[in-house]
Design an enzyme around this catalytic site. Structure first.
Site, PDB file in Angstrom:
ATOM      1  N   ASP A 262     -17.378   2.900  -8.231  1.00 35.93           N
ATOM      2  CA  ASP A 262     -16.626   3.785  -7.449  1.00 35.93           C
ATOM      3  C   ASP A 262     -16.665   5.182  -7.444  1.00 35.93           C
ATOM      4  O   ASP A 262     -15.907   5.613  -8.597  1.00 35.93           O
ATOM      5  CB  ASP A 262     -15.130   3.004  -7.920  1.00 35.93           C
ATOM      6  CG  ASP A 262     -14.040   3.220  -6.782  1.00 35.93           C
ATOM      7  OD1 ASP A 262     -14.348   4.084  -5.868  1.00 35.93           O
ATOM      8  OD2 ASP A 262     -13.182   2.587  -6.863  1.00 35.93           O
TER       9      ASP A 262
ATOM     10  N   HIS B 113     -15.854   0.903  -4.325  1.00 36.97           N
ATOM     11  CA  HIS B 113     -14.340   0.955  -3.947  1.00 36.97           C
ATOM     12  C   HIS B 113     -14.066  -0.166  -3.186  1.00 36.97           C
ATOM     13  O   HIS B 113     -12.903  -0.619  -3.144  1.00 36.97           O
ATOM     14  CB  HIS B 113     -14.071   2.273  -3.253  1.00 36.97           C
ATOM     15  CG  HIS B 113     -12.661   2.398  -3.302  1.00 36.97           C
ATOM     16  ND1 HIS B 113     -11.770   2.654  -4.265  1.00 36.97           N
ATOM     17  CD2 HIS B 113     -11.679   2.443  -2.222  1.00 36.97           C
ATOM     18  CE1 HIS B 113     -10.504   2.991  -3.910  1.00 36.97           C
ATOM     19  NE2 HIS B 113     -10.455   2.880  -2.715  1.00 36.97           N
TER      20      HIS B 113
ATOM     21  N   TYR C 184       0.772  -1.084  -0.030  1.00 37.02           N
ATOM     22  CA  TYR C 184       0.131  -0.071  -0.148  1.00 37.02           C
ATOM     23  C   TYR C 184       0.882   1.086   0.073  1.00 37.02           C
ATOM     24  O   TYR C 184       0.893   1.804  -0.880  1.00 37.02           O
ATOM     25  CB  TYR C 184      -0.970   0.049   1.231  1.00 37.02           C
ATOM     26  CG  TYR C 184      -1.866   1.043   0.896  1.00 37.02           C
ATOM     27  CD1 TYR C 184      -2.965   1.049   0.191  1.00 37.02           C
ATOM     28  CD2 TYR C 184      -1.848   2.245   1.867  1.00 37.02           C
ATOM     29  CE1 TYR C 184      -3.984   1.955   0.051  1.00 37.02           C
ATOM     30  CE2 TYR C 184      -2.772   3.289   1.497  1.00 37.02           C
ATOM     31  CZ  TYR C 184      -3.636   3.138   0.801  1.00 37.02           C
ATOM     32  OH  TYR C 184      -4.764   3.963   0.783  1.00 37.02           O
TER      33      TYR C 184
ATOM     34  N   SER D  42      -6.531   0.746  -4.499  1.00 41.79           N
ATOM     35  CA  SER D  42      -6.512   2.240  -4.205  1.00 41.79           C
ATOM     36  C   SER D  42      -5.243   2.992  -4.362  1.00 41.79           C
ATOM     37  O   SER D  42      -4.558   2.747  -5.499  1.00 41.79           O
ATOM     38  CB  SER D  42      -6.914   2.466  -2.900  1.00 41.79           C
ATOM     39  OG  SER D  42      -7.696   3.779  -2.756  1.00 41.79           O
TER      40      SER D  42
END
Length: 723
Positions: free
Chosen positions: A654, A689, A490, A570
């Site tokens: 999303d 999302h 991430y 993301s």
């Protein structure tokens, strides 16, 4: 009281990826390329050109940003047809789906909470699309269904996204999300009769629900944007008060209505004693102002606690007028301070629990303060009294992630969960006076943790920084460079990746797969400094950390280029997109999910401008523009380059990271891919999302992702078929 929440480019040469000496195929693999004759849908190229500081940038796929156009809809349909035609040819895809379904099918319970004389908890029988809310009169009583989100919609895509009871527990306000959208509706219910009490509140976004006694509640939202509600920009958040029995049109704006109060994220939280309203206001996802109102006054004013956005602070609790504040002001790893509400500004703060070398995440319950510290991404929890005196260090069930320890002041039994990469999340009951824990619920999963191991090691990134990585796999596998491996990352927004169990990852490891998670810079594992080291003009550090993690796994024979997949969602989707465009030679498969992939325009959609603390924007300066363009995945796909097999995933609803990011990236890759590896995009319809995704869809998604990954690593059957 709950915290106010509103989630130059080469990095060195990889030594021997197996390009000169091909390894022998792993068992169950074939040396044949899965499919070399894919015909992608034609994606029209427009002539849009933007100019930044005198630099022209072509944007041929700008038209894909229009999520309401018939042309975009037709493109989505055509792409999905090609993608699913490809996925349907994977011989073991259905077998993966069946195994995921089998392991997913176990009872899942939440910790209980008491409201109005009832004990509430959520339960999923195993494969229900959404968990059901139950209640019972006592611990040993027979539960009854209180609220079943599976009945919200026929296909399970409407989910329960939040719920909050009035002080007496007689009234419930709960929010729902339709199709995965961040836009919510709030429904008010009589908790005793389960009858809807008034009209539904609509057009609510990025909101908590905080009650003022039994009279009403505070919530947050934006004015409905012009144009598409799924992609149009939203940047002035407002805090409202809804009084029970009145229409939404009469809801009073408490904060955010004036130009001076313009912020992108505003939240409100009422103290447990209903004395104070605390208001957070941010223009970005990091740093924020803090205000308060004394609700005991007839016409309370809004008083400033922290008037700048250079730090993050929130009021954790109060005892009378004494406030307990969690802050990283002059304390990057956070500390707890106290101050009197009459003069709450920082110059009057007194340290209660000082900053340490580890990041602090505290909670309160039972009249005590619980400090959860991250030590190399692993939990350590201590119990303090309200004078700041250490009561005890809590003996956790093992090495992993503990969360919970929250409750009201008079509760003597609190609950916490514990998990790690090989331990399914279990719930423990903790007595605040004796310090003893007892197992409350352990799920019965057809997975034996004793057969697996998790090891944490530290590797060296490009600039010499030591980065931790946890590598989890089945005991006994041979480190011969042929193990299918998912490297997940991430690296942003102060988010910490701590050990947690996943059924999907269990299925992956069951097949002999390795699952590796590094704690990259940009995350919150080592506090604000670690976060800042992966932001703006230092964002490349995050990609370098991820590349170095891949090199470590290859150099130490966990895997090799031919068996390595990189995955992230993301901001993690950006991570994958940047890594695969900078080092396409490094991995066999790339799996960017709901990614932020157009770094020149991300801030023009929905609340994207709020991410500028991490990214900066192309309008900030010519230096920032050049830096963003230098790594923006959409702008760094090169003609003639051989990119790894890529499965881009997104949802058509999303409205956080709009699907246009993924659409444009997939179009660029399909147009310029020189190799034979497939470049596909899987677009989930009526999905957002990720939050609230039905279990059935989640299982299908993982079957497709794992199937695509193994198939493109050369497997024609599962490495370890389950009988």
């Amino acid at each position: 009281m709950n915290r106010i929440l509103i989630t130059a480019l080469a990095a060195g040469t990889l030594i021997s990826c197996g390009s000169s000496q091909q390894p022998e195929p792993a068992p169950g693999t074939t040396t044949q390329t899965p499919s070399t004759a894919l015909e992608y849908p034609t994606t029209r190229k427009g002539n849009t050109v933007d100019t930044y500081f005198g630099n022209e940038v072509k944007d041929p796929y700008r038209w894909l940003e229009d999520d309401r156009s018939a042309e975009t809809e037709a493109w989505v349909k055509a792409q999905n047809e090609v993608t699913f035609e490809y996925l349907n040819q994977i011989p073991f895809r259905e077998e993966l789906k069946q195994r995921l379904t089998e392991l997913w099918n176990y009872e899942k319970l939440s910790a209980p909470s008491e409201e109005g004389g009832w004990i509430y908890f959520s339960k999923n029988n195993g494969l229900q699309n959404q968990s059901v809310i139950y209640r019972k009169k006592s611990e040993n009583a027979t539960p009854e269904v209180f609220l079943d989100p599976n009945k919200f919609s026929e296909d399970g895509t409407t989910s329960l996204s939040g719920m909050s009871f009035s002080e007496d527990g007689k009234t419930l306000a709960y929010s729902i999300s339709e199709g995965g959208s961040d836009w919510r509706k709030i429904i008010v219910m009589d908790a005793e009769t389960r009858e809807i009490k008034e009209d539904t509140l609509i057009d609510v976004k990025f909101s908590g629900l905080s009650w003022k006694a039994n009279e009403g509640f505070y919530y947050s939202s934006y004015d409905k944007p012009e144009g598409s509600e799924l992609s149009a920009k939203t940047d002035q958040h407002k805090l409202y008060y809804h009084k029970l029995g009145t229409p939404q049109s009469e809801d009073k704006v408490i904060f955010g209505a004036t130009p001076e109060q313009k912020h992108r994220y505003v939240g409100g939280s009422v103290s447990e004693d209903n004395r104070y309203l605390f208001i957070s206001a941010r223009t970005s996802t990091s740093g924020g102002k803090l205000f308060m109102m004394d609700l005991a006054e007839d016409n309370p004013s809004i008083d400033t606690i922290v008037g700048h956005e250079d730090s993050e602070s929130y009021v954790m609790d109060n005892r009378g007028s004494k406030l307990f504040i969690v802050t990283n002001l002059d304390a990057p790893n956070r500390k707890i301070v106290t101050v009197d509400a009459a003069n709450p500004q920082p110059e009057n703060w007194k340290d209660l629990i000082p900053e340490t070398e580890n990041v602090l995440s505290p909670s309160t319950g039972g009249g005590y303060i619980f400090t959860e510290y991250m030590q190399d991404a692993v939990s350590n929890v201590k119990q303090y009294d309200y004078e700041g005196k250490l009561v005890r260090e809590i003996d956790l069930p093992g090495i992993g992630t503990a969360s919970g320890f929250g409750g009201e002041k008079d509760e003597k039994d609190l609950y916490y969960s514990f998990t790690n990469y090989v331990t399914p999340g279990s719930i423990y009951k903790y007595n605040v006076e004796t310090g003893t824990s007892e197992l409350y619920n352990r799920p019965e999963v057809a997975f034996n943790p004793d057969n697996y191991t998790s090891e944490q090691v530290f590797y060296t990134s490009k600039d010499g920084t030591k980065v931790p990585i946890i590598i989890t796999y089945k005991k006994g596998i041979e480190m011969n460079g042929k193990n299918p491996t998912i490297l997940y990352g991430y690296g942003g927004f102060n988010i910490s990746l701590t050990p947690s169990f996943s059924i999907a990852n269990a299925v992956w490891m069951e097949q002999g797969g390795i699952y590796a998670v590094p704690n990259l810079r940009g995350g919150g594992e080592y506090g604000k400094d670690w976060h800042d080291a992966g932001t703006k003009l230092q964002k490349q550090n995050v990609f370098d950390d991820f590349i170095a993690a891949a090199e470590y796994l290859i150099e130490n024979n966990y895997t090799s280029r031919d068996y390595l997949a990189i995955r992230g969602g993301s901001n993690g989707g950006l991570l994958v997109g940047a890594t695969m465009t900078q080092r396409p030679d490094l991995m066999k498969v790339a799996l960017p999910a709901v990614g932020v992939l157009d770094m020149l325009r991300y801030h023009t959609f929905t609340a994207g401008a709020g991410w500028a603390y991490d990214y900066g924007t192309a309008e900030d300066s010519e230096e920032m523009f050049n830096y963003l363009k230098g790594y923006s995945p959409v702008h760094n796909v090169e003609s003639g380059e051989e990119y790894p097999a890529t499965l881009v995933t997104t949802g058509d609803h999303d409205d956080r990271v709009v699907p246009a990011h993924s659409f444009k990236f997939a179009a660029e890759l399909q147009d310029k891919q020189a190799g034979d590896d497939p470049v596909l995009i899987r677009i989930e319809t009526n999905a957002g999302h990720g939050a609230g995704t039905p279990v059935s869809k989640t299982i299908e998604q993982y079957a497709d992702i794992f199937g695509f990954t193994l198939y493109n690593m050369g497997f024609n059957k599962l490495p370890n078929p389950v009988k």
